[in-house]
Write a protein that holds these residues in place. Sequence first.
Motif, PDB file in Angstrom:
ATOM      1  N   ALA A   1      36.924  48.125  44.423  1.00 44.16           N
ATOM      2  CA  ALA A   1      38.569  47.640  44.233  1.00 44.16           C
ATOM      3  C   ALA A   1      38.964  46.467  43.496  1.00 44.16           C
ATOM      4  O   ALA A   1      39.020  46.501  42.716  1.00 44.16           O
ATOM      5  N   PHE A   2      38.969  46.015  44.340  1.00 44.74           N
ATOM      6  CA  PHE A   2      39.078  44.440  44.788  1.00 44.74           C
ATOM      7  C   PHE A   2      38.323  43.708  44.273  1.00 44.74           C
ATOM      8  O   PHE A   2      39.217  42.414  43.230  1.00 44.74           O
ATOM      9  N   ALA A   3      36.995  44.411  44.080  1.00 45.90           N
ATOM     10  CA  ALA A   3      36.109  43.614  43.111  1.00 45.90           C
ATOM     11  C   ALA A   3      35.441  43.430  42.065  1.00 45.90           C
ATOM     12  O   ALA A   3      36.033  42.360  41.545  1.00 45.90           O
ATOM     13  N   VAL A   4      36.499  44.584  41.196  1.00 40.51           N
ATOM     14  CA  VAL A   4      36.391  44.816  39.991  1.00 40.51           C
ATOM     15  C   VAL A   4      37.527  43.927  39.687  1.00 40.51           C
ATOM     16  O   VAL A   4      36.877  43.575  38.817  1.00 40.51           O
ATOM     17  N   ALA A   5      38.854  44.501  40.065  1.00 42.05           N
ATOM     18  CA  ALA A   5      39.651  43.616  39.845  1.00 42.05           C
ATOM     19  C   ALA A   5      39.885  42.355  39.904  1.00 42.05           C
ATOM     20  O   ALA A   5      40.232  41.267  39.134  1.00 42.05           O
ATOM     21  N   GLY A   6      39.410  41.387  40.719  1.00 44.30           N
ATOM     22  CA  GLY A   6      38.898  40.431  40.757  1.00 44.30           C
ATOM     23  C   GLY A   6      37.696  39.419  39.678  1.00 44.30           C
ATOM     24  O   GLY A   6      38.474  38.447  39.229  1.00 44.30           O
TER      25      GLY A   6
ATOM     26  N   ALA B   1      40.271  39.338  49.158  1.00 39.04           N
ATOM     27  CA  ALA B   1      40.592  41.010  49.386  1.00 39.04           C
ATOM     28  C   ALA B   1      39.250  42.113  49.637  1.00 39.04           C
ATOM     29  O   ALA B   1      39.433  42.254  50.470  1.00 39.04           O
ATOM     30  N   ALA B   2      38.521  41.915  49.279  1.00 36.57           N
ATOM     31  CA  ALA B   2      37.421  42.596  48.732  1.00 36.57           C
ATOM     32  C   ALA B   2      36.107  42.695  50.004  1.00 36.57           C
ATOM     33  O   ALA B   2      36.025  43.507  50.787  1.00 36.57           O
ATOM     34  N   VAL B   3      36.499  41.292  50.547  1.00 34.02           N
ATOM     35  CA  VAL B   3      35.453  40.283  51.448  1.00 34.02           C
ATOM     36  C   VAL B   3      36.381  40.961  52.728  1.00 34.02           C
ATOM     37  O   VAL B   3      35.171  41.617  54.223  1.00 34.02           O
TER      38      VAL B   3
END
Length: 126
Positions: A52-57, A82-84
């Motif tokens: 989710a964080f990766a897509v949004a980022g 945040a994804a990491v």
Amino acid sequence: MSPHPGSMSETCTRKDFTRRSIAWLLWGLPAAALILGSFVASVPRMLLWTPAFAVAGVACIVNAAQCGRVHCYITGPLYLLAAVATLIAGMEFVPLRSSWIGGAVIGGTVLAYVPEWVRGRYVSRA
């Protein structure tokens, strides 16, 4: 920025993902996964929050590059970090609490909008 047709403001608005119907997929669906992940255990949270964080980022970074949306210059890297952080915390490599990650993301997202309120939504490109 001039309001006449063909102006930078109009071009930016047209290219801005946040103003198009795809926004629900790029940020709405990830937001739902983040909310859902707030109520589950660490591993399921990692499995929900990391993508989710990766897509949004990635969406924010592309949006910043494509249309110059000011807050996206901040939220793109923030969400990727945040994804990491979620991934390494979920794998127990570092002792990060999900509340710290979530709090940093919420606070950072709110603060990312401050420059837009002060100077406008788009970075002007001369």
